[in-house]
Design a protein around this motif. Structure first.
Motif, short mmCIF file in Angstrom:
data_model
loop_
_atom_site.label_atom_id
_atom_site.label_comp_id
_atom_site.label_asym_id
_atom_site.label_seq_id
_atom_site.Cartn_x
_atom_site.Cartn_y
_atom_site.Cartn_z
N ASP A 45 9.92 1.01 10.87
CA ASP A 45 10.84 2.12 11.13
C ASP A 45 12.22 1.62 10.73
N MET A 46 12.79 2.20 9.71
CA MET A 46 14.05 1.70 9.17
C MET A 46 15.17 1.78 10.18
N TYR A 47 15.19 2.84 10.96
CA TYR A 47 16.26 3.00 11.94
C TYR A 47 16.16 1.93 13.03
N ASP A 57 -0.30 -0.44 16.87
CA ASP A 57 0.54 -1.55 16.41
C ASP A 57 1.96 -1.07 16.14
N ARG A 58 2.07 0.12 15.58
CA ARG A 58 3.41 0.64 15.29
C ARG A 58 4.18 0.91 16.58
N TYR A 59 3.52 1.48 17.55
CA TYR A 59 4.19 1.70 18.84
C TYR A 59 4.64 0.37 19.44
N ALA A 60 3.80 -0.66 19.32
CA ALA A 60 4.14 -1.97 19.87
C ALA A 60 5.34 -2.57 19.14
N ALA A 101 11.49 7.06 9.28
CA ALA A 101 10.99 7.08 10.65
C ALA A 101 9.62 6.44 10.76
N TYR A 102 8.94 6.23 9.62
CA TYR A 102 7.59 5.66 9.61
C TYR A 102 7.51 4.36 8.82
N GLY A 103 8.55 3.98 8.12
CA GLY A 103 8.51 2.78 7.30
C GLY A 103 9.90 2.24 7.07
N ASP A 104 9.97 1.09 6.39
CA ASP A 104 11.26 0.48 6.09
C ASP A 104 11.20 -0.10 4.68
N ILE A 105 12.25 -0.80 4.29
CA ILE A 105 12.29 -1.34 2.93
C ILE A 105 11.45 -2.61 2.86
N GLY A 106 10.93 -2.88 1.69
CA GLY A 106 10.11 -4.06 1.48
C GLY A 106 9.17 -3.85 0.32
N VAL A 111 0.81 -1.21 0.00
CA VAL A 111 0.00 0.00 0.00
C VAL A 111 0.85 1.26 0.00
N MET A 112 2.12 1.14 0.37
CA MET A 112 3.01 2.30 0.35
C MET A 112 3.66 2.51 -1.00
N GLY A 113 3.48 1.59 -1.93
CA GLY A 113 4.18 1.67 -3.21
C GLY A 113 3.81 2.91 -4.00
N MET A 114 2.51 3.12 -4.24
CA MET A 114 2.10 4.28 -5.02
C MET A 114 2.43 5.58 -4.29
N ALA A 115 2.23 5.60 -2.98
CA ALA A 115 2.55 6.80 -2.21
C ALA A 115 4.02 7.17 -2.36
#
Length: 440
Positions: A341-343, A281-284, A405-410, A166-170
């Motif tokens: 979170d990539m970091y 979920d992201r916080y977890a 800070a909000y996503g990673d590779i994939g 779902v992040m691809g087009m964005a």
């Protein structure tokens, strides 16, 4: 005399971008796609070109900056294969290959294939073209109700990447918008080209909004603001007024805004007080990443080992999977296999050693890119702002650093990250004009 083929070496880069327009099979899990195969051919074409030219591949600065993460990747892979041995060896090797592809091999190939600013601008316009195509597909999905599922409605614009990414087009639209903004703000861009680029940037705001990706919104806003400031105060005020007018027309006049979109925007301000399930979920996941890192602070838990150690450190509030569906795919539960979170992903799997190497490489690229922009300004102080290539390079890198800070590779769209780092590396480390050098 050898005849120069216009844009010949940069064609493999354009081929990778074209491959990203190929629709992902419905129901795909978001893994490797045609663009990954073409990116491998890109690296092969670069290697063959170097053998024919018989010249030194990289400058010392480029070799150090791009080669620095390799040590962290190798150490994390060795940790996963020996000390912890949680993930199977094929998965670890696949993870190592993915990291090398995204952060070392493809960026180095792009750096070597882009010869000058003309090649760079062609690649930037290709980014814009891909963004317009994906944005058009995504907008059609929203208007016809054929997009990915969002709060039970098939309205999320995902382009050809499908519900599994779902992040691809964005990502594609945001990076295209950053390139269009850089071209529009560049002091060396012709008036007609500047107008076209500004129009493309305004149009791309629509599919970016319809992607419902808060991380992409934040990264794009921060990046475009930085580009405006780097281009000069006067140009920033003018461009800001144009973007504000475009937003008023699109949202107010054309009715682009909807209740779902307004709620999504509003949720950004409630991530601390009243977060939705995706934020919880992201916080977890972030908590699980930090917890796993604390057990192995130096080397981390090893490549591809976060999914195996996640449940031992995650709070009970983690739902462990997200619902995906729509855009031609059936409903399915997609496991949450990374911290988003990539970091934190690098920190948990590669430890402080890996994060220092990777983040050090990115910081060096940012410093070199800003120095290159300042140097270009000193060369022509009479003209305000900076060259389009410098604004684009700084923008692409800044967008990635904020979005990490909000996503990673994939997923297939990860290739866009590799190409972006390649263009940034060219601007930041390419040799000055000279015999056999690369003209900046």
């Amino acid at each position: 005399m050898v005849r120069r083929v216009p844009y010949g070496p940069v064609l493999p880069v354009l081929a990778v971008l074209a491959a990203l327009a190929v629709p992902v099979a419905p129901g795909g899990a978001g893994g490797a796609g045609p663009a990954d195969v073409v990116s491998g051919l890109l690296v092969l074409c670069c290697a063959l070109r170097l053998l024919r030219a018989r010249r030194r591949p990289l400058t010392p600065v480029a070799a150090v900056v791009l080669g620095l993460p390799v040590a962290g990747f190798a150490l994390a892979a060795l940790t996963a294969l020996t000390a912890l041995a949680v993930s199977p060896a094929p998965a670890v090797c696949a993870g190592l290959a993915r990291y090398l592809q995204v952060f070392v091999l493809v960026p180095a190939a792009v750096l070597l294939l882009v010869r000058d600013r003309a090649d760079f601008r062609v690649a930037a316009w290709a980014f814009v073209g891909l963004a317009l195509f994906q944005g058009a597909v995504g907008t059609h999905q929203y208007l016809t109700g054929t997009g990915a599922s969002y709060q039970g409605a098939p309205v999320r614009a995902v382009g050809t990447f499908g519900a599994g990414d779902v992040m691809g087009m964005a990502t594609a639209v945001a990076l295209g918008l950053v390139c269009a903004a850089g071209l529009a703000l560049g002091r060396d861009t012709r008036a007609r080209e500047r107008a076209v680029a500004a129009g493309c940037a305004a149009v791309l705001l629509v599919p970016l909004a319809l992607s419902f990706s808060r991380g992409a919104w934040i990264a794009t806003a921060v990046t475009c603001a930085a580009q405006l400031l780097l281009a000069g105060v006067r140009r920033a005020l003018t461009a800001g007024a144009v973007l504000a007018a475009a937003a008023v027309v699109l949202v107010g006049g054309l009715g682009v805004g909807t209740a779902l979109l307004a709620e999504r925007f509003d949720s950004i301000t409630r991530v601390a007080d009243a977060p939705d399930q995706s934020v919880r979920d992201r916080y977890a996941l972030w908590s699980a990443a930090v917890g796993s890192w604390r057990e192995h602070p130096v080397t981390g838990v090893g490549l591809k080992n976060f999914p195996q150690v996640r449940d031992g450190h995650a709070p009970l509030s983690l739902s462990a999977a997200s619902d995906t569906g729509g855009a031609g795919a059936a409903f399915r539960r997609q496991p949450l296999l990374s911290p988003h979170d990539m970091y934190l992903l690098v920190l948990s799997e590669q430890g402080l050693a890996g994060l220092t190497a990777v983040a050090g490489s990115w910081l060096a690229l940012l410093v070199c890119a800003l120095r290159g922009l300042r140097r270009a300004r000193r060369e022509r102080p009479a003209r305000a702002g900076g060259p389009a290539c410098g604004l684009i390079a700084c923008g692409l890198l800044l967008w990635q650093l904020v979005d990490f800070a909000y996503g990673d590779i994939g997923g297939p769209s990860t290739v866009l990250t590799a190409l972006s780092f390649g263009l940034v590396a060219w601007w930041a480390t390419a040799a000055e004009p000279g015999p056999g050098g690369v003209a900046r």
